[in-house]
Design a protein around this motif. Structure first.
Motif, PDB file in Angstrom:
ATOM      1  N   LEU A  93       0.747   5.598   0.266  1.00 27.74           N
ATOM      2  CA  LEU A  93       0.025   6.825   0.596  1.00 27.74           C
ATOM      3  C   LEU A  93       0.824   8.019   0.088  1.00 27.74           C
ATOM      4  O   LEU A  93       2.044   8.075   0.258  1.00 27.74           O
ATOM      5  CB  LEU A  93      -0.157   6.925   2.112  1.00 27.74           C
ATOM      6  CG  LEU A  93      -0.780   8.231   2.650  1.00 27.74           C
ATOM      7  CD1 LEU A  93      -2.230   8.365   2.208  1.00 27.74           C
ATOM      8  CD2 LEU A  93      -0.674   8.277   4.177  1.00 27.74           C
ATOM      9  N   TYR A  96      -0.885   4.948  -7.864  1.00 28.75           N
ATOM     10  CA  TYR A  96      -1.210   3.917  -6.880  1.00 28.75           C
ATOM     11  C   TYR A  96      -2.718   3.836  -6.640  1.00 28.75           C
ATOM     12  O   TYR A  96      -3.163   3.353  -5.608  1.00 28.75           O
ATOM     13  CB  TYR A  96      -0.452   4.206  -5.578  1.00 28.75           C
ATOM     14  CG  TYR A  96       1.036   4.327  -5.821  1.00 28.75           C
ATOM     15  CD1 TYR A  96       1.818   3.194  -6.024  1.00 28.75           C
ATOM     16  CD2 TYR A  96       1.644   5.577  -5.917  1.00 28.75           C
ATOM     17  CE1 TYR A  96       3.174   3.302  -6.294  1.00 28.75           C
ATOM     18  CE2 TYR A  96       3.009   5.694  -6.180  1.00 28.75           C
ATOM     19  CZ  TYR A  96       3.762   4.557  -6.372  1.00 28.75           C
ATOM     20  OH  TYR A  96       5.108   4.678  -6.651  1.00 28.75           O
ATOM     21  N   ARG A  97      -3.470   4.346  -7.607  1.00 30.21           N
ATOM     22  CA  ARG A  97      -4.935   4.266  -7.606  1.00 30.21           C
ATOM     23  C   ARG A  97      -5.521   4.846  -6.312  1.00 30.21           C
ATOM     24  O   ARG A  97      -6.347   4.223  -5.648  1.00 30.21           O
ATOM     25  CB  ARG A  97      -5.386   2.819  -7.793  1.00 30.21           C
ATOM     26  CG  ARG A  97      -4.974   2.239  -9.142  1.00 30.21           C
ATOM     27  CD  ARG A  97      -5.380   0.772  -9.280  1.00 30.21           C
ATOM     28  NE  ARG A  97      -5.077   0.253 -10.597  1.00 30.21           N
ATOM     29  CZ  ARG A  97      -3.877  -0.225 -10.950  1.00 30.21           C
ATOM     30  NH1 ARG A  97      -2.889  -0.233 -10.074  1.00 30.21           N
ATOM     31  NH2 ARG A  97      -3.677  -0.677 -12.172  1.00 30.21           N
ATOM     32  N   ALA A  98      -5.041   6.030  -5.956  1.00 34.20           N
ATOM     33  CA  ALA A  98      -5.503   6.691  -4.737  1.00 34.20           C
ATOM     34  C   ALA A  98      -5.549   8.192  -4.971  1.00 34.20           C
ATOM     35  O   ALA A  98      -5.192   8.683  -6.044  1.00 34.20           O
ATOM     36  CB  ALA A  98      -4.591   6.353  -3.568  1.00 34.20           C
ATOM     37  N   TRP A 118      -2.512   6.030   9.467  1.00 34.00           N
ATOM     38  CA  TRP A 118      -2.703   5.197   8.272  1.00 34.00           C
ATOM     39  C   TRP A 118      -1.933   3.890   8.412  1.00 34.00           C
ATOM     40  O   TRP A 118      -2.461   2.812   8.086  1.00 34.00           O
ATOM     41  CB  TRP A 118      -2.264   5.972   7.039  1.00 34.00           C
ATOM     42  CG  TRP A 118      -2.358   5.224   5.742  1.00 34.00           C
ATOM     43  CD1 TRP A 118      -3.491   4.999   5.006  1.00 34.00           C
ATOM     44  CD2 TRP A 118      -1.281   4.601   5.023  1.00 34.00           C
ATOM     45  NE1 TRP A 118      -3.177   4.277   3.870  1.00 34.00           N
ATOM     46  CE2 TRP A 118      -1.838   4.022   3.868  1.00 34.00           C
ATOM     47  CE3 TRP A 118       0.092   4.495   5.252  1.00 34.00           C
ATOM     48  CZ2 TRP A 118      -1.059   3.349   2.929  1.00 34.00           C
ATOM     49  CZ3 TRP A 118       0.874   3.814   4.323  1.00 34.00           C
ATOM     50  CH2 TRP A 118       0.299   3.235   3.176  1.00 34.00           C
ATOM     51  N   PRO A 150       0.845  -1.199   0.000  1.00 28.77           N
ATOM     52  CA  PRO A 150       0.000   0.000   0.000  1.00 28.77           C
ATOM     53  C   PRO A 150       0.883   1.252   0.000  1.00 28.77           C
ATOM     54  O   PRO A 150       1.946   1.279   0.630  1.00 28.77           O
ATOM     55  CB  PRO A 150      -0.791  -0.125   1.301  1.00 28.77           C
ATOM     56  CG  PRO A 150       0.030  -1.023   2.176  1.00 28.77           C
ATOM     57  CD  PRO A 150       0.722  -1.975   1.245  1.00 28.77           C
ATOM     58  N   ALA A 171      -0.287  10.202  -6.835  1.00 28.71           N
ATOM     59  CA  ALA A 171      -1.245   9.347  -6.138  1.00 28.71           C
ATOM     60  C   ALA A 171      -1.965   8.429  -7.117  1.00 28.71           C
ATOM     61  O   ALA A 171      -2.280   7.271  -6.793  1.00 28.71           O
ATOM     62  CB  ALA A 171      -2.240  10.199  -5.364  1.00 28.71           C
ATOM     63  N   GLU A 189      -3.269   0.153   8.252  1.00 25.14           N
ATOM     64  CA  GLU A 189      -2.792  -0.780   7.214  1.00 25.14           C
ATOM     65  C   GLU A 189      -2.024  -1.964   7.789  1.00 25.14           C
ATOM     66  O   GLU A 189      -2.001  -3.035   7.201  1.00 25.14           O
ATOM     67  CB  GLU A 189      -1.898  -0.039   6.214  1.00 25.14           C
ATOM     68  CG  GLU A 189      -2.624   0.962   5.333  1.00 25.14           C
ATOM     69  CD  GLU A 189      -3.535   0.300   4.337  1.00 25.14           C
ATOM     70  OE1 GLU A 189      -3.286  -0.874   3.986  1.00 25.14           O
ATOM     71  OE2 GLU A 189      -4.518   0.931   3.920  1.00 25.14           O
TER      72      GLU A 189
END
Length: 270
Positions: free
Chosen positions: A211, A233-235, A263, A209, A230, A267
């Motif tokens: 951020l 990373y599909r965020a 976070w 993951p 971002a 996670e």
């Protein structure tokens, strides 16, 4: 075609990165709660000291073993006037591999690009990119607008200059900002040029993951670049309005750090 991880890189076997003394600063929690170590990576011209000012001790107080590395040629690491991005990535991977547990990698500015590249070589638990500079013309045009005197020489092989307006919010006292600016290191010309190339990144090992944290008022990284970083990373980026590029040195330094650690707690449940 599916993505693949390159295990053996011929160039790295044939032309290994020159070893260098690496400065690593650390802060340990009072009790071992089993949380992953966090390795903080500064951006160009910054050393590990930028995290030692506030972040290392606070991360340790939250139960995270905290480390910060000075990339070669920065801080108290060995000199490296011809350092490359590849050498910086090597420094991060080597330090991470020596930590007692699988680490979280956190990179600021151009250190975000170093961390993003290191993810293809080190199976991180997670990664955080702080105001990441991924290269290309966006940050360069922003730098030319906000600091033309410091930026133009870098285009011709000179030293990249950074000023107060680029790095700090107006809330940082002038005397404090001047003290920080006086501690900035030069960066190798090759590494500066490589930052402009904006090369594609290899996929991360294990798809950890990621951020992205930044500020819409950053005068180094435009908002569009935060969104693009971002988006890799599909965020969406986590934003802190009113803060400068050097989030870890701002008067509100605790806000993005606590968000980062919250976070990680989510996670990486203990």
């Amino acid at each position: 075609m599916s993505e693949r991880t390159v295990i053996v890189r011929g160039r790295e076997w044939a032309h290994p990165v020159r070893p260098v003394r690496r400065e690593v600063l650390a802060a340990a929690p009072e009790f071992d709660e089993g949380k992953p170590p966090v390795l903080f990576v500064p951006g160009y011209r910054h050393g590990a000291w930028v995290y030692a000012e506030h972040w290392l001790e606070h991360a340790a107080s939250r139960g995270f073993p905290a480390y910060a590395v000075s990339l070669r040629g920065h801080g108290r690491s060995g000199p490296a006037p011809e350092a490359t991005l590849r050498a910086y990535v090597h420094d991060v991977v080597q330090v991470a591999a020596e930590l007692p547990r699988q680490a979280v990698l956190v990179g600021h500015g151009a250190g975000g690009l170093v961390v993003a590249a290191a993810l293809a070589r080190y199976p991180a638990r997670a990664a955080v990119l702080l105001a990441p500079v991924f290269g290309g013309w966006g940050p360069l045009l922003t730098a030319l607008r906000t600091n033309p005197v410091g930026t133009v020489p870098a285009l011709f092989g000179g030293r990249l200059g950074l000023n107060r307006r680029q790095l700090f919010s107006p809330q940082v006292p002038d005397a404090v900002a001047r003290g920080y600016l006086g501690r900035l290191d030069p960066v190798g010309r090759r590494a500066q040029w490589q930052l402009l190339r904006n090369r594609s990144l290899e996929p991360a090992v294990g798809a950890p993951p990621v951020l992205v944290i930044g500020s819409p008022d950053d005068r180094v990284v435009p908002p569009a670049q935060l969104n693009r970083a971002a988006g890799r990373y599909r965020a969406a980026p986590l934003l802190f309005p009113g803060m400068g590029h050097d989030l870890m040195l701002d008067v509100r330094w605790q806000e993005p750090l606590d968000a980062l650690l919250d976070w990680l707690d989510k996670e990486q449940p203990g």
